[in-house]
Design a protein around this motif. Structure first.
Motif, mmCIF file in Angstrom:
data_model
loop_
_atom_site.group_PDB
_atom_site.id
_atom_site.type_symbol
_atom_site.label_atom_id
_atom_site.label_comp_id
_atom_site.label_asym_id
_atom_site.label_seq_id
_atom_site.Cartn_x
_atom_site.Cartn_y
_atom_site.Cartn_z
ATOM 1 N N PRO A 171 0.812 -1.219 0.000
ATOM 2 C CA PRO A 171 0.000 0.000 0.000
ATOM 3 C C PRO A 171 0.847 1.271 0.000
ATOM 4 O O PRO A 171 0.508 2.253 -0.678
ATOM 5 N N ARG A 172 1.966 1.264 0.738
ATOM 6 C CA ARG A 172 2.825 2.447 0.772
ATOM 7 C C ARG A 172 3.505 2.668 -0.572
ATOM 8 O O ARG A 172 3.655 3.814 -1.017
ATOM 9 N N ILE A 173 3.899 1.589 -1.234
ATOM 10 C CA ILE A 173 4.502 1.732 -2.570
ATOM 11 C C ILE A 173 3.489 2.373 -3.517
ATOM 12 O O ILE A 173 3.822 3.256 -4.309
ATOM 13 N N ASN A 174 2.238 1.921 -3.442
ATOM 14 C CA ASN A 174 1.176 2.507 -4.267
ATOM 15 C C ASN A 174 1.029 4.000 -4.000
ATOM 16 O O ASN A 174 0.887 4.805 -4.931
ATOM 17 N N GLU A 175 1.047 4.379 -2.731
ATOM 18 C CA GLU A 175 0.872 5.785 -2.350
ATOM 19 C C GLU A 175 2.050 6.635 -2.831
ATOM 20 O O GLU A 175 1.864 7.753 -3.319
ATOM 21 N N ILE A 176 3.258 6.104 -2.695
ATOM 22 C CA ILE A 176 4.448 6.829 -3.150
ATOM 23 C C ILE A 176 4.431 6.985 -4.669
ATOM 24 O O ILE A 176 4.715 8.054 -5.205
ATOM 25 N N ALA A 177 4.096 5.904 -5.370
ATOM 26 C CA ALA A 177 4.034 5.944 -6.834
ATOM 27 C C ALA A 177 3.021 6.982 -7.301
ATOM 28 O O ALA A 177 3.279 7.751 -8.244
ATOM 29 N N SER B 38 1.960 9.637 -5.585
ATOM 30 C CA SER B 38 2.422 10.970 -5.216
ATOM 31 C C SER B 38 3.472 11.498 -6.188
ATOM 32 O O SER B 38 3.480 12.683 -6.522
ATOM 33 N N LEU B 39 4.343 10.610 -6.668
ATOM 34 C CA LEU B 39 5.431 11.022 -7.560
ATOM 35 C C LEU B 39 5.096 10.774 -9.033
ATOM 36 O O LEU B 39 5.932 10.972 -9.905
ATOM 37 N N ARG B 40 3.878 10.318 -9.280
ATOM 38 C CA ARG B 40 3.373 10.130 -10.646
ATOM 39 C C ARG B 40 4.219 9.166 -11.469
ATOM 40 O O ARG B 40 4.617 9.450 -12.599
ATOM 41 N N VAL B 41 4.517 8.028 -10.852
ATOM 42 C CA VAL B 41 5.213 6.951 -11.560
ATOM 43 C C VAL B 41 4.397 5.671 -11.369
ATOM 44 O O VAL B 41 3.443 5.644 -10.592
ATOM 45 N N GLY B 42 4.781 4.619 -12.081
ATOM 46 C CA GLY B 42 4.067 3.355 -11.964
ATOM 47 C C GLY B 42 4.483 2.588 -10.713
ATOM 48 O O GLY B 42 5.585 2.780 -10.194
ATOM 49 N N TYR B 43 3.615 1.714 -10.256
ATOM 50 C CA TYR B 43 3.905 0.881 -9.087
ATOM 51 C C TYR B 43 5.191 0.085 -9.290
ATOM 52 O O TYR B 43 6.018 -0.052 -8.374
ATOM 53 N N ALA B 44 5.389 -0.425 -10.511
ATOM 54 C CA ALA B 44 6.570 -1.243 -10.812
ATOM 55 C C ALA B 44 7.856 -0.435 -10.814
ATOM 56 O O ALA B 44 8.959 -1.011 -10.814
ATOM 57 N N ASP B 45 7.748 0.889 -10.820
ATOM 58 C CA ASP B 45 8.933 1.759 -10.821
ATOM 59 C C ASP B 45 9.477 2.004 -9.417
ATOM 60 O O ASP B 45 10.481 2.699 -9.254
ATOM 61 N N VAL B 46 8.802 1.480 -8.390
ATOM 62 C CA VAL B 46 9.231 1.688 -7.001
ATOM 63 C C VAL B 46 9.638 0.345 -6.400
ATOM 64 O O VAL B 46 8.882 -0.623 -6.433
ATOM 65 N N THR B 47 10.859 0.300 -5.844
ATOM 66 C CA THR B 47 11.364 -0.908 -5.205
ATOM 67 C C THR B 47 11.562 -0.654 -3.718
ATOM 68 O O THR B 47 12.287 0.265 -3.329
ATOM 69 N N ALA B 48 10.892 -1.458 -2.886
ATOM 70 C CA ALA B 48 11.052 -1.330 -1.433
ATOM 71 C C ALA B 48 12.316 -2.065 -1.001
ATOM 72 O O ALA B 48 12.607 -3.161 -1.488
ATOM 73 N N THR B 49 13.083 -1.445 -0.098
ATOM 74 C CA THR B 49 14.322 -2.060 0.375
ATOM 75 C C THR B 49 14.487 -1.881 1.886
ATOM 76 O O THR B 49 13.871 -1.004 2.492
ATOM 77 N N SER B 50 15.344 -2.702 2.448
ATOM 78 C CA SER B 50 15.768 -2.532 3.837
ATOM 79 C C SER B 50 17.247 -2.881 3.922
ATOM 80 O O SER B 50 17.635 -4.021 3.635
ATOM 81 N N ALA B 51 18.051 -1.912 4.303
ATOM 82 C CA ALA B 51 19.483 -2.161 4.446
ATOM 83 C C ALA B 51 19.761 -3.077 5.628
ATOM 84 O O ALA B 51 20.761 -3.798 5.643
ATOM 85 N N ASP B 52 18.871 -3.083 6.617
ATOM 86 C CA ASP B 52 19.069 -3.916 7.810
ATOM 87 C C ASP B 52 18.836 -5.400 7.530
ATOM 88 O O ASP B 52 19.540 -6.259 8.065
#
Length: 201
Positions: free
Chosen positions: A152-158, A160-174
């Motif tokens: 859901p957060r990826i959808n919201e970010i995409a 907000s920034l007017r890009v596709g869902y597939a253009d956002v990759t969630a990561t965790s350095a930890d």
């Protein structure tokens, strides 16, 4: 793609010192304290390649690293409220010149998955479109959310920034979450450049 031995090359603070290389350049950008250094260390599989800090605005230079198949450029963090106005302007000019002159194969634009993208984040995306810089959005600190909240957060970010869902990759350095997906994105960008060179020949 596997990163075998990433090493630090140099830090630069001015346009005339930009590092010149025949290798593809992968740049990393994001607001202060978004986790750029931690992401770089995750990709390199090294804990202390890029210096991390809990103090926002620590990275004030462009730091270059040799990742073997490509050179990674860590850009100064933007949006640090406590920085003097003149220093903010200097960072802005450095960043704008970098985007307009360096041969960037891909820019990883980082945002914190927990928060709404800022006006500076949106301005960054506008810069990338203006200079026709290929980019991928990276939503950092995914381990700070429940797994059910990530999509859901990826959808919201995409949105907000007017890009596709597939253009956002969630990561965790930890935890290393999203590392392989990000390396695949980088590899595809590098291969695309090689295909373009071969077609020209």
């Amino acid at each position: 793609m596997k990163i075998k031995d990433a090493v630090f090359i140099t830090s630069v603070a001015s346009v005339d010192k930009f590092y010149q290389t025949s290798k593809p350049i992968i740049a990393v950008a994001g607001k202060s304290n978004v986790g750029k250094s931690s992401l770089i260390n995750m990709l390199a599989n090294k804990k202390k390649l890029a210096k991390t800090s809990t103090t926002p605005g620590r990275t004030r230079l462009i730091n270059y690293f040799d990742f073997g198949e490509f050179v990674l450029a860590d850009l100064p963090g933007y949006g640090f409220a406590k920085a003097p106005k003149e220093e903010k302007q200097k960072w802005g000019r450095l960043l704008e010149t970098f985007l307009g002159t360096q041969n960037i194969r891909l820019l990883l634009s980082l945002v914190d998955i927990r928060h709404e993208p800022t006006s500076d984040d949106k301005m960054m995306i506008n810069y990338l479109y203006h200079y026709a810089v290929p980019f991928a959005l990276v939503a950092t600190k995914a381990d700070k959310l429940a797994k059910t909240r990530i999509k859901p957060r990826i959808n919201e970010i995409a949105s907000s920034l007017r890009v596709g869902y597939a253009d956002v990759t969630a990561t965790s350095a930890d935890t290393g979450y999203g590392k392989n997906e990000l390396l695949d994105i980088i590899e595809k960008a590098i291969n695309l450049e090689q295909e373009e060179i071969e077609e020209q020949d």
